[in-house]
Design an enzyme around this catalytic site. Sequence first.
Site, PDB file in Angstrom:
ATOM      1  N   ASP A 133       5.985  32.859  18.347  1.00 42.46           N
ATOM      2  CA  ASP A 133       5.905  33.590  17.050  1.00 42.46           C
ATOM      3  C   ASP A 133       7.001  32.711  16.337  1.00 42.46           C
ATOM      4  O   ASP A 133       8.262  32.723  16.388  1.00 42.46           O
ATOM      5  CB  ASP A 133       6.275  34.794  17.082  1.00 42.46           C
ATOM      6  N   LYS A 197       1.096  36.272  10.440  1.00 40.54           N
ATOM      7  CA  LYS A 197       1.859  37.573  10.557  1.00 40.54           C
ATOM      8  C   LYS A 197       2.572  37.832   9.638  1.00 40.54           C
ATOM      9  O   LYS A 197       3.020  36.956   8.935  1.00 40.54           O
ATOM     10  CB  LYS A 197       2.671  37.300  11.942  1.00 40.54           C
ATOM     11  N   LYS A 229      -1.564  39.385  12.992  1.00 41.27           N
ATOM     12  CA  LYS A 229      -0.739  40.183  13.621  1.00 41.27           C
ATOM     13  C   LYS A 229       0.488  41.056  12.411  1.00 41.27           C
ATOM     14  O   LYS A 229       0.831  40.347  11.396  1.00 41.27           O
ATOM     15  CB  LYS A 229       0.420  39.456  14.320  1.00 41.27           C
TER      16      LYS A 229
END
Length: 272
Positions: A133, A197, A229
Amino acid sequence: MTRTEEQWNADVVENVHQVLRDGDRNAETPTTSLSSITQPSDTLFSSCIDHTLLKPDATPAQIDVLCDEAIRYGFKSCCVNGTHVKQVADRLKSSTATAIPCAVIGFPLGASTTAVKVFEATDAISNGAREIDMVINIGLLKSKSYSAVFEDIHAVAQACQSQSIPLKVILETVFLLDEEKVAGAFIAAEAGAAFVKTCTGFNGGGANKEDVGLLYNAVRYKNGEVKVKASAGIRSFEKCVEMLRAGAERIGTSSGAKIVQNANPSEATGSY
Protein backbone atom coordinates in the site's frame (compact mmCIF):
# COMPACT_ATOMS: atom_id res chain seq x y z
CA MET A 1 1.82 4.58 -23.89
CA THR A 2 3.88 7.65 -22.96
CA ARG A 3 1.76 10.78 -22.54
CA THR A 4 2.88 14.36 -22.61
CA GLU A 5 1.69 16.66 -19.83
CA GLU A 6 -0.84 18.11 -22.26
CA GLN A 7 -2.18 14.63 -23.05
CA TRP A 8 -2.41 13.81 -19.36
CA ASN A 9 -4.37 16.99 -18.74
CA ALA A 10 -6.77 16.21 -21.58
CA ASP A 11 -7.29 12.59 -20.48
CA VAL A 12 -7.78 13.53 -16.83
CA VAL A 13 -10.27 16.26 -17.71
CA GLU A 14 -12.22 13.79 -19.87
CA ASN A 15 -12.30 11.17 -17.11
CA VAL A 16 -13.32 13.71 -14.48
CA HIS A 17 -16.07 14.99 -16.77
CA GLN A 18 -17.42 11.48 -17.35
CA VAL A 19 -17.48 10.64 -13.64
CA LEU A 20 -18.90 13.96 -12.42
CA ARG A 21 -20.95 14.89 -15.50
CA ASP A 22 -24.31 14.70 -13.72
CA GLY A 23 -23.05 15.82 -10.35
CA ASP A 24 -24.00 12.34 -9.09
CA ARG A 25 -21.27 10.67 -7.04
CA ASN A 26 -22.97 7.32 -7.49
CA ALA A 27 -23.54 7.38 -11.23
CA GLU A 28 -23.55 3.59 -11.25
CA THR A 29 -24.79 1.36 -8.44
CA PRO A 30 -21.91 -0.94 -7.48
CA THR A 31 -22.47 -4.64 -7.96
CA THR A 32 -19.80 -6.77 -6.30
CA SER A 33 -19.94 -10.11 -4.52
CA LEU A 34 -19.33 -8.25 -1.25
CA SER A 35 -22.21 -5.79 -1.50
CA SER A 36 -24.64 -8.53 -0.44
CA ILE A 37 -22.90 -9.21 2.90
CA THR A 38 -25.31 -8.82 5.83
CA GLN A 39 -23.51 -10.60 8.70
CA PRO A 40 -19.96 -10.30 10.06
CA SER A 41 -19.92 -14.10 10.34
CA ASP A 42 -19.98 -14.34 6.54
CA THR A 43 -16.62 -15.75 5.44
CA LEU A 44 -16.60 -13.31 2.53
CA PHE A 45 -16.57 -10.50 5.08
CA SER A 46 -13.50 -11.66 6.97
CA SER A 47 -11.65 -12.31 3.72
CA CYS A 48 -11.93 -8.65 2.70
CA ILE A 49 -10.37 -7.26 5.91
CA ASP A 50 -6.82 -5.90 5.95
CA HIS A 51 -6.14 -6.21 9.70
CA THR A 52 -4.05 -3.15 10.45
CA LEU A 53 -1.54 -1.96 13.05
CA LEU A 54 0.45 1.06 11.92
CA LYS A 55 0.95 2.97 15.17
CA PRO A 56 4.53 4.18 15.69
CA ASP A 57 4.66 2.61 19.15
CA ALA A 58 3.51 -0.85 18.05
CA THR A 59 5.52 -3.52 19.86
CA PRO A 60 6.55 -6.95 18.58
CA ALA A 61 4.12 -8.49 21.08
CA GLN A 62 1.26 -6.43 19.64
CA ILE A 63 2.24 -7.46 16.13
CA ASP A 64 2.03 -11.11 17.24
CA VAL A 65 -1.49 -10.47 18.54
CA LEU A 66 -2.41 -8.88 15.20
CA CYS A 67 -1.20 -11.98 13.37
CA ASP A 68 -2.98 -14.35 15.74
CA GLU A 69 -6.25 -12.46 15.26
CA ALA A 70 -5.85 -12.56 11.49
CA ILE A 71 -5.27 -16.31 11.68
CA ARG A 72 -8.22 -16.86 14.02
CA TYR A 73 -10.74 -14.83 12.04
CA GLY A 74 -9.54 -15.52 8.52
CA PHE A 75 -8.66 -11.96 7.59
CA LYS A 76 -7.11 -11.21 4.21
CA SER A 77 -3.92 -9.60 5.47
CA CYS A 78 -1.91 -8.10 8.30
CA CYS A 79 -1.03 -4.56 7.23
CA VAL A 80 2.04 -3.18 9.01
CA ASN A 81 4.98 -0.83 8.69
CA GLY A 82 8.09 -2.14 6.95
CA THR A 83 10.00 -2.85 10.16
CA HIS A 84 7.43 -5.51 11.12
CA VAL A 85 7.01 -7.27 7.77
CA LYS A 86 9.47 -10.11 8.39
CA GLN A 87 7.97 -10.84 11.81
CA VAL A 88 4.49 -11.00 10.28
CA ALA A 89 5.66 -13.15 7.37
CA ASP A 90 7.38 -15.62 9.70
CA ARG A 91 4.44 -15.89 12.08
CA LEU A 92 1.86 -16.34 9.32
CA LYS A 93 4.08 -18.86 7.54
CA SER A 94 4.27 -20.95 10.70
CA SER A 95 0.49 -21.40 10.68
CA THR A 96 -2.12 -22.71 8.26
CA ALA A 97 -3.40 -19.15 7.82
CA THR A 98 -4.54 -17.77 4.51
CA ALA A 99 -3.70 -14.25 5.73
CA ILE A 100 -0.80 -12.55 3.98
CA PRO A 101 1.68 -9.83 5.00
CA CYS A 102 0.96 -6.35 3.65
CA ALA A 103 3.32 -3.37 3.96
CA VAL A 104 2.78 0.37 3.70
CA ILE A 105 5.35 2.55 1.92
CA GLY A 106 5.76 6.29 1.64
CA PHE A 107 3.62 6.29 4.75
CA PRO A 108 1.85 8.40 5.90
CA LEU A 109 2.80 11.55 3.93
CA GLY A 110 3.61 10.23 0.46
CA ALA A 111 6.40 12.79 0.21
CA SER A 112 9.35 10.40 -0.24
CA THR A 113 11.15 10.40 -3.55
CA THR A 114 10.15 7.78 -6.07
CA ALA A 115 13.48 6.00 -5.63
CA VAL A 116 12.86 5.69 -1.90
CA LYS A 117 9.36 4.32 -2.47
CA VAL A 118 10.69 1.76 -4.92
CA PHE A 119 13.37 0.71 -2.44
CA GLU A 120 10.81 0.46 0.37
CA ALA A 121 8.55 -1.71 -1.75
CA THR A 122 11.40 -3.94 -2.89
CA ASP A 123 12.71 -4.31 0.65
CA ALA A 124 9.25 -5.14 2.03
CA ILE A 125 8.71 -7.73 -0.68
CA SER A 126 12.10 -9.31 0.05
CA ASN A 127 11.02 -9.58 3.70
CA GLY A 128 7.81 -11.37 2.78
CA ALA A 129 5.20 -8.71 1.91
CA ARG A 130 2.58 -10.02 -0.51
CA GLU A 131 0.75 -6.73 -0.98
CA ILE A 132 1.97 -3.13 -0.94
CA ASP A 133 0.00 0.00 0.00
CA MET A 134 1.71 3.22 -1.16
CA VAL A 135 0.82 6.86 -0.51
CA ILE A 136 0.81 9.09 -3.57
CA ASN A 137 2.65 12.40 -3.78
CA ILE A 138 -0.33 14.52 -2.75
CA GLY A 139 1.27 17.87 -3.54
CA LEU A 140 2.06 16.82 -7.10
CA LEU A 141 -1.52 15.72 -7.65
CA LYS A 142 -2.92 18.96 -6.30
CA SER A 143 -0.56 20.95 -8.52
CA LYS A 144 -1.81 18.96 -11.55
CA SER A 145 1.63 17.53 -12.25
CA TYR A 146 -0.06 14.45 -13.62
CA SER A 147 2.90 13.02 -15.49
CA ALA A 148 5.02 13.10 -12.33
CA VAL A 149 2.24 11.47 -10.30
CA PHE A 150 1.99 8.72 -12.91
CA GLU A 151 5.75 8.11 -12.95
CA ASP A 152 5.85 7.90 -9.14
CA ILE A 153 3.11 5.27 -9.03
CA HIS A 154 4.24 3.44 -12.15
CA ALA A 155 7.77 2.92 -10.84
CA VAL A 156 6.45 1.27 -7.68
CA ALA A 157 3.86 -0.71 -9.67
CA GLN A 158 6.61 -2.12 -11.89
CA ALA A 159 8.67 -3.15 -8.86
CA CYS A 160 5.61 -4.91 -7.45
CA GLN A 161 4.49 -6.49 -10.71
CA SER A 162 7.93 -8.01 -11.26
CA GLN A 163 7.18 -10.12 -8.18
CA SER A 164 3.43 -10.52 -8.91
CA ILE A 165 2.57 -8.33 -5.92
CA PRO A 166 -0.64 -6.22 -6.03
CA LEU A 167 -0.21 -2.50 -5.39
CA LYS A 168 -2.80 -0.41 -3.56
CA VAL A 169 -2.52 3.34 -4.04
CA ILE A 170 -3.58 5.59 -1.16
CA LEU A 171 -5.00 8.88 -2.44
CA GLU A 172 -5.46 10.52 1.00
CA THR A 173 -8.89 11.80 0.00
CA VAL A 174 -9.11 14.03 3.07
CA PHE A 175 -6.88 16.55 1.24
CA LEU A 176 -8.58 16.33 -2.16
CA LEU A 177 -11.45 17.95 -4.02
CA ASP A 178 -13.77 15.58 -5.90
CA GLU A 179 -12.10 16.24 -9.23
CA GLU A 180 -8.70 15.56 -7.63
CA LYS A 181 -9.95 12.26 -6.21
CA VAL A 182 -11.14 11.19 -9.65
CA ALA A 183 -7.89 12.37 -11.25
CA GLY A 184 -5.78 10.47 -8.70
CA ALA A 185 -7.79 7.29 -9.11
CA PHE A 186 -7.60 7.49 -12.91
CA ILE A 187 -3.84 8.05 -12.91
CA ALA A 188 -3.29 5.21 -10.41
CA ALA A 189 -5.37 2.87 -12.57
CA GLU A 190 -3.37 3.85 -15.64
CA ALA A 191 -0.10 3.34 -13.72
CA GLY A 192 -0.86 -0.27 -12.79
CA ALA A 193 -2.58 -0.11 -9.40
CA ALA A 194 -4.65 -3.10 -8.34
CA PHE A 195 -6.59 -0.95 -5.85
CA VAL A 196 -7.23 2.71 -5.21
CA LYS A 197 -7.57 3.47 -1.52
CA THR A 198 -9.14 6.32 0.45
CA CYS A 199 -6.99 7.40 3.40
CA THR A 200 -4.11 6.65 5.74
CA GLY A 201 -6.06 7.78 8.82
CA PHE A 202 -2.99 9.66 10.03
CA ASN A 203 -3.87 13.08 8.62
CA GLY A 204 -7.42 13.57 9.88
CA GLY A 205 -10.70 12.46 8.37
CA GLY A 206 -11.48 9.00 7.13
CA ALA A 207 -13.34 6.92 4.58
CA ASN A 208 -16.93 7.68 3.67
CA LYS A 209 -19.37 6.03 1.30
CA GLU A 210 -19.46 9.05 -1.01
CA ASP A 211 -15.74 8.93 -1.67
CA VAL A 212 -15.79 5.16 -2.09
CA GLY A 213 -18.57 5.50 -4.68
CA LEU A 214 -16.62 8.23 -6.42
CA LEU A 215 -13.47 6.10 -6.64
CA TYR A 216 -15.53 3.12 -7.79
CA ASN A 217 -16.93 5.14 -10.68
CA ALA A 218 -13.53 6.64 -11.47
CA VAL A 219 -11.98 3.21 -12.15
CA ARG A 220 -14.98 1.25 -13.44
CA TYR A 221 -13.76 1.79 -17.02
CA LYS A 222 -11.17 -0.88 -16.11
CA ASN A 223 -14.01 -3.44 -15.88
CA GLY A 224 -13.09 -4.76 -12.44
CA GLU A 225 -9.34 -4.85 -13.04
CA VAL A 226 -8.89 -2.06 -10.46
CA LYS A 227 -10.77 -2.24 -7.17
CA VAL A 228 -11.43 0.11 -4.24
CA LYS A 229 -10.14 -0.17 -0.68
CA ALA A 230 -11.84 1.84 2.06
CA SER A 231 -9.64 2.69 5.02
CA ALA A 232 -9.52 5.01 8.05
CA GLY A 233 -12.19 5.47 10.70
CA ILE A 234 -13.95 2.16 9.99
CA ARG A 235 -14.75 0.69 13.40
CA SER A 236 -18.13 -1.03 13.09
CA PHE A 237 -19.76 -3.67 10.94
CA GLU A 238 -22.39 -1.14 9.86
CA LYS A 239 -19.65 1.17 8.57
CA CYS A 240 -18.04 -1.75 6.73
CA VAL A 241 -21.35 -2.56 5.06
CA GLU A 242 -21.68 1.08 3.95
CA MET A 243 -18.28 0.89 2.33
CA LEU A 244 -18.95 -2.45 0.63
CA ARG A 245 -22.30 -1.31 -0.75
CA ALA A 246 -20.63 1.83 -2.08
CA GLY A 247 -18.21 -0.30 -4.08
CA ALA A 248 -15.28 -1.20 -1.81
CA GLU A 249 -13.85 -4.70 -2.11
CA ARG A 250 -11.31 -4.36 0.67
CA ILE A 251 -11.58 -2.79 4.14
CA GLY A 252 -8.59 -1.51 6.07
CA THR A 253 -9.23 -1.38 9.80
CA SER A 254 -7.52 -1.89 13.13
CA SER A 255 -10.89 -2.92 14.59
CA GLY A 256 -11.43 -6.14 12.64
CA ALA A 257 -11.22 -8.42 15.67
CA LYS A 258 -13.58 -6.23 17.67
CA ILE A 259 -16.08 -6.12 14.81
CA VAL A 260 -16.13 -9.92 14.55
CA GLN A 261 -16.17 -10.36 18.34
CA ASN A 262 -19.27 -8.20 18.60
CA ALA A 263 -20.97 -10.73 16.37
CA ASN A 264 -19.81 -13.43 18.82
CA PRO A 265 -20.03 -11.76 22.26
CA SER A 266 -18.71 -14.81 24.09
CA GLU A 267 -15.35 -14.24 22.34
CA ALA A 268 -15.02 -10.57 23.22
CA THR A 269 -12.41 -9.78 25.86
CA GLY A 270 -11.10 -6.40 26.93
CA SER A 271 -10.79 -3.48 24.56
CA TYR A 272 -8.93 -2.99 21.28
